[in-house]
Design a protein around this motif. Structure first.
Motif, mmCIF file in Angstrom:
data_model
loop_
_atom_site.group_PDB
_atom_site.id
_atom_site.type_symbol
_atom_site.label_atom_id
_atom_site.label_comp_id
_atom_site.label_asym_id
_atom_site.label_seq_id
_atom_site.Cartn_x
_atom_site.Cartn_y
_atom_site.Cartn_z
ATOM 1 N N VAL A 174 14.155 -12.458 26.119
ATOM 2 C CA VAL A 174 13.758 -11.270 25.374
ATOM 3 C C VAL A 174 13.325 -10.195 26.365
ATOM 4 O O VAL A 174 12.361 -10.391 27.107
ATOM 5 N N PRO A 175 14.032 -9.056 26.430
ATOM 6 C CA PRO A 175 13.647 -7.990 27.356
ATOM 7 C C PRO A 175 12.420 -7.241 26.856
ATOM 8 O O PRO A 175 12.190 -7.135 25.647
ATOM 9 N N GLU A 176 11.653 -6.715 27.803
ATOM 10 C CA GLU A 176 10.419 -6.021 27.430
ATOM 11 C C GLU A 176 10.508 -4.527 27.691
ATOM 12 O O GLU A 176 10.400 -3.719 26.785
ATOM 13 N N SER A 177 10.685 -4.113 28.934
ATOM 14 C CA SER A 177 10.771 -2.697 29.273
ATOM 15 C C SER A 177 11.773 -2.528 30.405
ATOM 16 O O SER A 177 11.994 -3.438 31.199
ATOM 17 N N VAL A 178 12.384 -1.356 30.481
ATOM 18 C CA VAL A 178 13.391 -1.106 31.505
ATOM 19 C C VAL A 178 12.711 -0.889 32.855
ATOM 20 O O VAL A 178 11.803 -0.056 32.982
ATOM 21 N N LEU A 179 13.163 -1.631 33.858
ATOM 22 C CA LEU A 179 12.656 -1.486 35.222
ATOM 23 C C LEU A 179 13.437 -0.426 35.982
ATOM 24 O O LEU A 179 12.885 0.419 36.678
ATOM 25 N N ASP A 180 14.756 -0.519 35.895
ATOM 26 C CA ASP A 180 15.648 0.348 36.652
ATOM 27 C C ASP A 180 17.047 0.083 36.119
ATOM 28 O O ASP A 180 17.207 -0.564 35.088
ATOM 29 N N CYS A 181 18.036 0.538 36.848
ATOM 30 C CA CYS A 181 19.415 0.252 36.491
ATOM 31 C C CYS A 181 20.153 -0.285 37.703
ATOM 32 O O CYS A 181 19.915 0.166 38.830
ATOM 33 N N SER A 182 21.018 -1.258 37.458
ATOM 34 C CA SER A 182 21.964 -1.651 38.481
ATOM 35 C C SER A 182 23.104 -0.637 38.441
ATOM 36 O O SER A 182 22.988 0.417 37.824
ATOM 37 N N GLU A 183 24.219 -0.929 39.057
ATOM 38 C CA GLU A 183 25.313 0.029 39.091
ATOM 39 C C GLU A 183 25.985 0.209 37.730
ATOM 40 O O GLU A 183 26.567 1.263 37.454
ATOM 41 N N THR A 184 25.896 -0.804 36.869
ATOM 42 C CA THR A 184 26.602 -0.715 35.588
ATOM 43 C C THR A 184 25.740 -1.024 34.378
ATOM 44 O O THR A 184 26.225 -0.908 33.251
ATOM 45 N N ALA A 185 24.489 -1.427 34.577
ATOM 46 C CA ALA A 185 23.699 -1.856 33.424
ATOM 47 C C ALA A 185 22.211 -1.674 33.689
ATOM 48 O O ALA A 185 21.766 -1.732 34.832
ATOM 49 N N PRO A 186 21.426 -1.471 32.625
ATOM 50 C CA PRO A 186 19.968 -1.441 32.781
ATOM 51 C C PRO A 186 19.448 -2.814 33.201
ATOM 52 O O PRO A 186 20.066 -3.843 32.922
ATOM 53 N N VAL A 187 18.296 -2.805 33.859
ATOM 54 C CA VAL A 187 17.604 -4.044 34.216
ATOM 55 C C VAL A 187 16.241 -4.007 33.539
ATOM 56 O O VAL A 187 15.483 -3.048 33.700
ATOM 57 N N TRP A 188 15.946 -5.043 32.754
ATOM 58 C CA TRP A 188 14.699 -5.123 32.002
ATOM 59 C C TRP A 188 13.739 -6.141 32.621
ATOM 60 O O TRP A 188 14.165 -7.156 33.185
ATOM 61 N N ARG A 189 12.475 -5.880 32.455
ATOM 62 C CA ARG A 189 11.462 -6.905 32.692
ATOM 63 C C ARG A 189 11.587 -7.954 31.597
ATOM 64 O O ARG A 189 11.825 -7.616 30.426
ATOM 65 N N VAL A 190 11.437 -9.231 31.923
ATOM 66 C CA VAL A 190 11.500 -10.290 30.919
ATOM 67 C C VAL A 190 10.165 -10.358 30.179
ATOM 68 O O VAL A 190 9.101 -10.490 30.790
ATOM 69 N N LEU A 274 6.342 -15.390 34.147
ATOM 70 C CA LEU A 274 7.351 -14.382 33.860
ATOM 71 C C LEU A 274 7.092 -13.086 34.627
ATOM 72 O O LEU A 274 7.838 -12.117 34.474
ATOM 73 N N ILE A 275 6.067 -13.064 35.461
ATOM 74 C CA ILE A 275 5.592 -11.819 36.047
ATOM 75 C C ILE A 275 6.636 -11.121 36.913
ATOM 76 O O ILE A 275 6.631 -9.902 37.049
ATOM 77 N N ASP A 276 7.561 -11.877 37.510
ATOM 78 C CA ASP A 276 8.559 -11.255 38.384
ATOM 79 C C ASP A 276 9.986 -11.595 37.949
ATOM 80 O O ASP A 276 10.908 -11.551 38.755
ATOM 81 N N LEU A 277 10.165 -11.894 36.658
ATOM 82 C CA LEU A 277 11.498 -12.170 36.127
ATOM 83 C C LEU A 277 12.084 -10.908 35.497
ATOM 84 O O LEU A 277 11.412 -10.200 34.748
ATOM 85 N N ALA A 278 13.345 -10.638 35.805
ATOM 86 C CA ALA A 278 14.074 -9.516 35.228
ATOM 87 C C ALA A 278 15.377 -10.040 34.648
ATOM 88 O O ALA A 278 15.829 -11.147 34.981
ATOM 89 N N VAL A 279 16.007 -9.235 33.782
ATOM 90 C CA VAL A 279 17.268 -9.648 33.168
ATOM 91 C C VAL A 279 18.201 -8.456 33.077
ATOM 92 O O VAL A 279 17.768 -7.315 32.858
ATOM 93 N N ALA A 280 19.483 -8.706 33.259
ATOM 94 C CA ALA A 280 20.509 -7.684 33.103
ATOM 95 C C ALA A 280 21.748 -8.327 32.520
ATOM 96 O O ALA A 280 22.003 -9.522 32.709
ATOM 97 N N GLU A 281 22.518 -7.515 31.798
ATOM 98 C CA GLU A 281 23.819 -7.936 31.314
ATOM 99 C C GLU A 281 24.863 -7.079 32.029
ATOM 100 O O GLU A 281 25.108 -5.939 31.646
ATOM 101 N N PRO A 282 25.467 -7.598 33.100
ATOM 102 C CA PRO A 282 26.430 -6.790 33.862
ATOM 103 C C PRO A 282 27.573 -6.305 32.977
ATOM 104 O O PRO A 282 28.187 -7.081 32.257
ATOM 105 N N ALA A 283 27.831 -5.021 33.022
ATOM 106 C CA ALA A 283 28.890 -4.448 32.193
ATOM 107 C C ALA A 283 30.249 -4.966 32.619
ATOM 108 O O ALA A 283 30.551 -5.070 33.805
ATOM 109 N N GLY A 284 31.063 -5.337 31.628
ATOM 110 C CA GLY A 284 32.415 -5.784 31.920
ATOM 111 C C GLY A 284 32.533 -7.246 32.286
ATOM 112 O O GLY A 284 33.632 -7.757 32.452
ATOM 113 N N ALA A 285 31.402 -7.944 32.418
ATOM 114 C CA ALA A 285 31.472 -9.363 32.768
ATOM 115 C C ALA A 285 31.951 -10.170 31.570
ATOM 116 O O ALA A 285 31.538 -9.949 30.443
ATOM 117 N N THR A 286 32.855 -11.091 31.814
ATOM 118 C CA THR A 286 33.282 -12.039 30.783
ATOM 119 C C THR A 286 32.857 -13.418 31.243
ATOM 120 O O THR A 286 32.913 -13.740 32.426
#
Length: 298
Positions: A174-190, A274-286
């Motif tokens: 479950v994402p909480e808040s946006v940390l930054d963005c990778s090249e193709t997708a947002p990166v959220w704090r877990v 969970l203090i240093d866990l982040a999550v991203a869904e890379p765009a275009g990944a299958t």
């Protein structure tokens, strides 16, 4: 219904968890982006019991040098692992565990070994009972994109997620808040991790990602997580790591694996903090569903 572990709950229960790193000089409490990403990408693949190891290694071999790929398997399963290597252009590093001590043990052993030889290395871990990896060149693109984010922000352990069938039992992030963005997708704090179907994990239809079983982090960050969360196993595996590749490897690993319990990756190395866990869904990944690349992840 299985309730998820919320970030606020996890932090409050330990008052607080900050995972200090006095022994790892690269770590900063709140790191700023580095102007020039660095830290070589190394890839760790669990051989597991599935039949797709060859496909994963073939995809990796397109872009990742064999000497930067490590395959973790069991000593008694060496013949099957060798068969998966038969048609590769070059041979990756093979690390055979003497006993089944869970997925966290293999990850920590490899991270300790990599960190000793390359302190700033970035480690991509491909594992997961229900996860998968992107086929062909997209696999390497996905891992390298995640590695560039981790090189800019070395504090974070980046989990790679996907939007899956909400009726399928899985580990949901479950994402909480946006940390930054990778090249193709947002990166959220877990914000939370939870097992089950999505409706059991999230409340009010909030967003969630199904974990693919892949993560990217600095090897040193994983080593430090082991030191903080699994001190006994960390000590045993860190002592064994220098002997890998020598005549004493078998004896050193037998000694280490004799004194550590079973340690699966999610409940022992991810969920407790969970203090240093982040999550991203890379765009275009299958993603390949059902890839069996680890024994039991949860």
């Amino acid at each position: 219904m299985m309730a998820p572990m919320r970030a606020s709950t996890a932090v409050g229960a330990t008052a607080p968890i900050r995972l200090p790193d006095p022994e790892l000089p690269w770590d900063l409490p709140q790191p700023e982006p580095r102007p020039e990403p660095h830290g070589g990408l190394r890839v760790l693949v669990h051989a597991g019991r599935g039949g797709r190891l060859r496909r994963v290694l073939t995809a990796l071999s397109l872009s990742v040098p064999a000497d930067r790929t490590t395959v973790i398997g069991f000593r008694w399963d060496a013949e099957r692992v060798e068969a998966a290597l038969a048609e590769l252009p070059s041979r990756p590093d093979i690390l055979l565990e003497p006993r089944d001590r869970g997925s966290a043990a293999g990850v920590l052993l490899a991270a300790c070994r990599v960190w000793r030889g390359e302190a700033d290395a970035t480690l991509a871990v491909i594992s997961g009972r229900r996860g998968g990896v992107a086929p062909g060149p997209r696999l390497v693109d996905t891992l390298e994109e995640a590695a560039r984010f981790v090189n800019r922000y070395p504090r974070w352990v980046l989990l790679l997620g996907e939007r899956g069938d909400e009726r399928t039992p899985a580990l949901w992030i479950v994402p909480e808040s946006v940390l930054d963005c990778s090249e193709t997708a947002p990166v959220w704090r877990v914000g939370a991790l939870g097992r089950g179907v999505r409706s059991e994990v999230t409340a009010g239809g909030s967003a969630a990602f199904r974990w693919t079983g892949a993560l990217v982090a600095k090897a040193a960050r994983l080593v430090n997580r082991g030191r903080q969360l699994l001190p006994g196993a960390h000590s045993a595996l860190l002592q064994a790591a220098p002997f890998i590749g020598s005549r004493a490897q078998g004896q050193a690993l037998q000694r280490a694996y004799a004194v550590i319990p079973r340690l699966d990756l999610v409940p022992t190395l991810l969920e407790p903090s969970l203090i240093d866990l982040a999550v991203a869904e890379p765009a275009g990944a299958t993603w390949i569903r059902g890839l069996q690349v680890v024994r039991r992840i949860s």
